[in-house]
Design a protein around this motif. Structure first.
Motif, PDB file in Angstrom:
ATOM      1  N   PHE A  42       0.809  -1.224   0.000  1.00 44.34           N
ATOM      2  CA  PHE A  42       0.000   0.000   0.000  1.00 44.34           C
ATOM      3  C   PHE A  42       0.841   1.272   0.000  1.00 44.34           C
ATOM      4  CE2 PHE A  42      -2.809   3.028   2.445  1.00 44.34           C
ATOM      5  CZ  PHE A  42      -3.657   3.280   1.380  1.00 44.34           C
ATOM      6  N   LEU A  43       1.698   1.429   1.017  1.00 41.13           N
ATOM      7  CA  LEU A  43       2.415   2.692   1.170  1.00 41.13           C
ATOM      8  C   LEU A  43       3.552   2.847   0.168  1.00 41.13           C
ATOM      9  CD1 LEU A  43       2.562   2.878   5.076  1.00 41.13           C
ATOM     10  CD2 LEU A  43       0.913   3.948   3.538  1.00 41.13           C
ATOM     11  N   LEU A  44       4.358   1.786  -0.041  1.00 40.29           N
ATOM     12  CA  LEU A  44       5.489   1.885  -0.963  1.00 40.29           C
ATOM     13  C   LEU A  44       5.044   2.150  -2.403  1.00 40.29           C
ATOM     14  CD1 LEU A  44       8.536   1.818  -1.228  1.00 40.29           C
ATOM     15  CD2 LEU A  44       8.418  -0.658  -1.520  1.00 40.29           C
ATOM     16  N   PRO A  45       4.002   1.477  -2.905  1.00 39.64           N
ATOM     17  CA  PRO A  45       3.529   1.824  -4.259  1.00 39.64           C
ATOM     18  C   PRO A  45       3.116   3.289  -4.366  1.00 39.64           C
ATOM     19  CG  PRO A  45       2.612  -0.280  -3.602  1.00 39.64           C
ATOM     20  CD  PRO A  45       3.309   0.275  -2.394  1.00 39.64           C
ATOM     21  N   ALA A  46       2.515   3.830  -3.300  1.00 35.65           N
ATOM     22  CA  ALA A  46       2.140   5.247  -3.318  1.00 35.65           C
ATOM     23  C   ALA A  46       3.380   6.124  -3.430  1.00 35.65           C
ATOM     24  CB  ALA A  46       1.357   5.593  -2.046  1.00 35.65           C
ATOM     25  N   MET A  47       4.441   5.779  -2.710  1.00 35.00           N
ATOM     26  CA  MET A  47       5.678   6.554  -2.794  1.00 35.00           C
ATOM     27  C   MET A  47       6.313   6.421  -4.174  1.00 35.00           C
ATOM     28  SD  MET A  47       9.208   6.311  -0.594  1.00 35.00           S
ATOM     29  CE  MET A  47       8.679   7.406   0.722  1.00 35.00           C
ATOM     30  N   VAL A  48       6.342   5.202  -4.699  1.00 36.13           N
ATOM     31  CA  VAL A  48       6.904   4.986  -6.034  1.00 36.13           C
ATOM     32  C   VAL A  48       6.167   5.833  -7.066  1.00 36.13           C
ATOM     33  CG1 VAL A  48       7.191   3.279  -7.871  1.00 36.13           C
ATOM     34  CG2 VAL A  48       7.772   2.676  -5.523  1.00 36.13           C
ATOM     35  N   LEU A  49       4.857   5.836  -6.973  1.00 37.75           N
ATOM     36  CA  LEU A  49       4.046   6.619  -7.912  1.00 37.75           C
ATOM     37  C   LEU A  49       4.332   8.115  -7.763  1.00 37.75           C
ATOM     38  CD1 LEU A  49       1.836   6.574 -10.056  1.00 37.75           C
ATOM     39  CD2 LEU A  49       0.138   6.658  -8.218  1.00 37.75           C
ATOM     40  N   GLU A  50       4.391   8.586  -6.519  1.00 35.59           N
ATOM     41  CA  GLU A  50       4.639  10.006  -6.287  1.00 35.59           C
ATOM     42  C   GLU A  50       6.004  10.443  -6.802  1.00 35.59           C
ATOM     43  OE1 GLU A  50       5.521  13.258  -2.810  1.00 35.59           O
ATOM     44  OE2 GLU A  50       5.615  11.123  -2.395  1.00 35.59           O
ATOM     45  N   VAL A  51       7.035   9.645  -6.494  1.00 40.45           N
ATOM     46  CA  VAL A  51       8.403  10.043  -6.820  1.00 40.45           C
ATOM     47  C   VAL A  51       8.690   9.922  -8.309  1.00 40.45           C
ATOM     48  CG1 VAL A  51      10.832   9.467  -6.463  1.00 40.45           C
ATOM     49  CG2 VAL A  51       9.268   9.523  -4.515  1.00 40.45           C
ATOM     50  N   LEU A  52       8.367   8.758  -8.914  1.00 43.62           N
ATOM     51  CA  LEU A  52       8.709   8.545 -10.319  1.00 43.62           C
ATOM     52  C   LEU A  52       7.830   9.353 -11.259  1.00 43.62           C
ATOM     53  CD1 LEU A  52       9.538   4.734 -10.593  1.00 43.62           C
ATOM     54  CD2 LEU A  52      11.060   6.667 -10.236  1.00 43.62           C
ATOM     55  N   TRP A  53       6.647   9.747 -10.794  1.00 43.35           N
ATOM     56  CA  TRP A  53       5.747  10.547 -11.640  1.00 43.35           C
ATOM     57  C   TRP A  53       6.415  11.868 -12.024  1.00 43.35           C
ATOM     58  CZ3 TRP A  53      -0.193  10.638 -10.418  1.00 43.35           C
ATOM     59  CH2 TRP A  53      -0.885  11.214 -11.495  1.00 43.35           C
ATOM     60  N   ALA A 184      -0.172  15.444 -11.945  1.00 34.86           N
ATOM     61  CA  ALA A 184      -1.032  14.846 -10.925  1.00 34.86           C
ATOM     62  C   ALA A 184      -2.035  15.875 -10.420  1.00 34.86           C
ATOM     63  CB  ALA A 184      -0.190  14.337  -9.760  1.00 34.86           C
ATOM     64  N   PRO A 185      -3.296  15.506 -10.254  1.00 32.39           N
ATOM     65  CA  PRO A 185      -4.263  16.423  -9.632  1.00 32.39           C
ATOM     66  C   PRO A 185      -3.794  16.823  -8.241  1.00 32.39           C
ATOM     67  CG  PRO A 185      -5.362  14.496 -10.573  1.00 32.39           C
ATOM     68  CD  PRO A 185      -3.890  14.215 -10.626  1.00 32.39           C
ATOM     69  N   PHE A 186      -4.179  18.007  -7.834  1.00 30.20           N
ATOM     70  CA  PHE A 186      -3.705  18.537  -6.553  1.00 30.20           C
ATOM     71  C   PHE A 186      -4.074  17.622  -5.394  1.00 30.20           C
ATOM     72  CE2 PHE A 186      -4.314  21.164  -2.745  1.00 30.20           C
ATOM     73  CZ  PHE A 186      -3.036  21.696  -2.625  1.00 30.20           C
ATOM     74  N   TRP A 187      -5.325  17.109  -5.378  1.00 28.43           N
ATOM     75  CA  TRP A 187      -5.764  16.257  -4.266  1.00 28.43           C
ATOM     76  C   TRP A 187      -4.998  14.943  -4.235  1.00 28.43           C
ATOM     77  CZ3 TRP A 187      -7.568  11.381  -5.127  1.00 28.43           C
ATOM     78  CH2 TRP A 187      -7.984  11.072  -6.438  1.00 28.43           C
ATOM     79  N   LEU A 188      -4.699  14.387  -5.435  1.00 22.27           N
ATOM     80  CA  LEU A 188      -3.983  13.118  -5.489  1.00 22.27           C
ATOM     81  C   LEU A 188      -2.528  13.295  -5.075  1.00 22.27           C
ATOM     82  CD1 LEU A 188      -3.900  10.133  -6.176  1.00 22.27           C
ATOM     83  CD2 LEU A 188      -3.493  10.752  -8.582  1.00 22.27           C
ATOM     84  N   ALA A 189      -1.909  14.391  -5.495  1.00 24.05           N
ATOM     85  CA  ALA A 189      -0.521  14.664  -5.106  1.00 24.05           C
ATOM     86  C   ALA A 189      -0.402  14.790  -3.594  1.00 24.05           C
ATOM     87  CB  ALA A 189      -0.025  15.936  -5.784  1.00 24.05           C
ATOM     88  N   GLY A 190      -1.364  15.464  -2.964  1.00 25.84           N
ATOM     89  CA  GLY A 190      -1.351  15.593  -1.506  1.00 25.84           C
ATOM     90  C   GLY A 190      -1.547  14.266  -0.809  1.00 25.84           C
ATOM     91  N   LEU A 191      -2.448  13.439  -1.345  1.00 25.19           N
ATOM     92  CA  LEU A 191      -2.687  12.119  -0.755  1.00 25.19           C
ATOM     93  C   LEU A 191      -1.443  11.242  -0.844  1.00 25.19           C
ATOM     94  CD1 LEU A 191      -4.541   9.932   0.416  1.00 25.19           C
ATOM     95  CD2 LEU A 191      -5.259   9.405  -1.934  1.00 25.19           C
ATOM     96  N   LEU A 192      -0.809  11.211  -2.016  1.00 26.84           N
ATOM     97  CA  LEU A 192       0.402  10.401  -2.191  1.00 26.84           C
ATOM     98  C   LEU A 192       1.522  10.885  -1.282  1.00 26.84           C
ATOM     99  CD1 LEU A 192       0.457  10.039  -6.095  1.00 26.84           C
ATOM    100  CD2 LEU A 192      -0.233   8.321  -4.409  1.00 26.84           C
ATOM    101  N   GLN A 193       1.617  12.191  -1.094  1.00 28.36           N
ATOM    102  CA  GLN A 193       2.648  12.745  -0.215  1.00 28.36           C
ATOM    103  C   GLN A 193       2.443  12.292   1.224  1.00 28.36           C
ATOM    104  OE1 GLN A 193       2.794  17.009  -0.164  1.00 28.36           O
ATOM    105  NE2 GLN A 193       4.878  17.077   0.626  1.00 28.36           N
ATOM    106  N   LYS A 194       1.199  12.283   1.682  1.00 26.08           N
ATOM    107  CA  LYS A 194       0.905  11.846   3.055  1.00 26.08           C
ATOM    108  C   LYS A 194       1.191  10.361   3.234  1.00 26.08           C
ATOM    109  CE  LYS A 194      -2.490  15.384   4.317  1.00 26.08           C
ATOM    110  NZ  LYS A 194      -2.125  16.303   3.234  1.00 26.08           N
ATOM    111  N   LEU A 195       0.840   9.545   2.259  1.00 29.40           N
ATOM    112  CA  LEU A 195       1.106   8.113   2.334  1.00 29.40           C
ATOM    113  C   LEU A 195       2.611   7.840   2.304  1.00 29.40           C
ATOM    114  CD1 LEU A 195      -1.661   6.751  -0.090  1.00 29.40           C
ATOM    115  CD2 LEU A 195      -1.640   6.626   2.410  1.00 29.40           C
ATOM    116  N   SER A 196       3.324   8.597   1.487  1.00 36.23           N
ATOM    117  CA  SER A 196       4.776   8.406   1.363  1.00 36.23           C
ATOM    118  C   SER A 196       5.501   8.727   2.658  1.00 36.23           C
ATOM    119  CB  SER A 196       5.332   9.284   0.239  1.00 36.23           C
ATOM    120  OG  SER A 196       4.727   8.965  -0.994  1.00 36.23           O
ATOM    121  N   ALA A 197       4.975   9.692   3.410  1.00 33.18           N
ATOM    122  CA  ALA A 197       5.642  10.116   4.640  1.00 33.18           C
ATOM    123  C   ALA A 197       5.695   8.997   5.678  1.00 33.18           C
ATOM    124  CB  ALA A 197       4.930  11.329   5.227  1.00 33.18           C
TER     125      ALA A 197
END
Length: 304
Positions: A42-53, A184-197
Motif C-alpha cells: 500500500f504505502l510503498l507503491p504510493a511513494m513509487v508513484l509520487e516520486v517517479l511521476w 497529478a491532480p492537486f488532491w492526489l498529489a497531496g494524498l500520495l505525499q501523506k502516504l509516502s511520509a
C-alpha cells in the motif's frame, strides 16, 4: 549524517525492544509481517508513484542501473572467490555471497538518504531499487540461492512472477504518466505525499523488529568477517569508481554510492529459509553489518 543515524538507531531500538517486550501478545515477527505487508502492498507503491511521476527519468536512470548492477555483480564475484578460497560448504557459501553482494537499498537506504540529502534523494533510492537491486535479487539472487541450497529438486519460481507486484505496477504507471507529461491532480498529489511520509519510519521500525542479537553465534565469526570487509568497505569503494565511469554528477553520485554502501538486505533471510541456506549465519550478517554501518556510513559520507 550523525544526527540522522542517531534518529534511525533510536527508532530501530524501539523495534528491537518490541522483540524483547512484545505488547498485547503480538510477537516481533507477527508485528513485522503486518507492518511490512502494509508498506509493500500500500504505502510503498504510493511513494513509487509520487516520486517517479515527477522524477527526471532518462539517461540518469540507466546510469543508476549500470552502477547498481555492476556493484552487486562485483559483490557476487568477490563473495564467490572468498567461499572458494576458504572452502565454505554450500549452505554457508550461499549465505555469504547473498549477504556480501546485496545491500539494504530501500528499507535502510530510503530513510537515511532522505534525511541526509533531502526529499530529492528518494528518487535515487527508488530508481536504484527498481532498476538495479530488485531485478538482481529476483534473478541472480534466486539463482544463487537455488544453486547453493539444500533442496536441489526444489525448482525456483519464475523470476518474472516477482515483478507482478504493486511497487512494479506503480513504477510502470508512474513512468507512463511521467513520459506523457501528465500532471497529478492537486488532491492526489497531496494524498500520495501523506502516504509516502509513513514509509520511512515504518521501514526503520520493521528493520529493528527483524534484528535478533540471539542469532549471533561465535561459530559464524569466520564467515562474518569477509562479509563485513566486502559489504562495508570494498564494494562502496568500488562503487565510487564505477560511478565515475558512468559519469554520475556529484550530488547524485554521493547519494547512489551511499545507498549501495548500506548493510546486507533483510530479504535475504527469506531466500535462505526458502532454499535451505544457513539462515542463522545470514541473520548474524544482517545484524552485524547493520550495527557496524553506524560507523561505516558516516565514513563514506565524509569521503563522498
Amino acid at each position: 549524517m550523525n544526527t540522522t543515524l542517531i534518529q534511525m538507531t533510536v527508532l530501530m531500538l524501539c523495534g528491537a525492544g518490541w522483540r524483547l517486550f512484545p505488547l498485547r501478545g503480538l510477537s516481533a515477527d507477527q508485528t513485522r509481517l503486518a507492518l511490512t505487508s502494509v508498506v509493500y502492498y500500500f504505502l510503498l507503491p504510493a511513494m513509487v508513484l509520487e516520486v517517479l511521476w515527477k522524477a527526471d527519468i532518462g539517461w540518469q536512470s540507466l546510469k543508476y542501473s549500470a552502477l547498481g548492477c555492476s556493484t552487486i555483480a562485483l559483490g557476487i564475484v568477490c563473495g564467490w572467490l572468498v567461499t572458494k578460497l576458504f572452502k565454505f560448504k554450500n549452505p554457508q557459501a550461499g549465505a555469504v555471497i547473498l549477504a556480501a553482494a546485496y545491500p539494504n537499498v530501500t528499507y535502510l537506504g530510503l530513510p537515511v538518504l532522505e534525511q541526509t540529502f533531502g526529499p530529492w534523494a528518494r528518487s535515487v533510492v527508488i530508481q536504484l531499487d527498481l532498476f538495479a537491486a530488485a531485478p538482481m535479487v529476483f534473478t541472480t539472487g534466486i539463482a544463487l540461492a537455488g544453486y547453493y541450497g539444500a533442496n536441489p529438486n526444489d525448482k525456483p519460481k519464475s523470476a518474472l512472477g516477482f515483478f507482478n507486484a504493486p511497487p512494479f505496477w506503480a513504477a510502470a504507471l508512474a513512468v507512463i504518466l511521467n513520459l506523457n507529461h501528465i500532471d497529478a491532480p492537486f488532491w492526489l498529489a497531496g494524498l500520495l505525499q501523506k502516504l509516502s511520509a509513513a514509509v520511512a519510519p515504518l521501514m526503520i521500525f520493521s528493520l529493528g523488529l527483524a534484528l535478533s542479537w540471539q542469532a549471533i553465534r561465535f561459530k559464524n565469526l569466520p564467515y562474518i568477517l569477509p562479509i563485513i570487509a566486502l559489504k562495508l568497505l570494498l564494494l562502496p569503494w568500488a562503487a565510487m569508481h564505477i560511478a565515475d565511469v558512468v559519469q554520475l554528477r556529484e550530488q547524485f553520485k554521493a547519494a547512489a554510492v551511499l545507498d549501495l554502501a548500506m548493510p546486507s538486505m533483510v530479504l535475504g533471510v527469506v531466500l535462505c529459509d526458502r532454499y535451505g541456506l544457513d539462515s542463522s549465519l545470514y541473520a548474524t550478517a544482517v545484524t552485524m553489518t547493520t550495527a557496524l554501518s553506524l560507523l561505516s556510513l558516516p565514513f563514506w559520507f565524509s569521503v563522498l
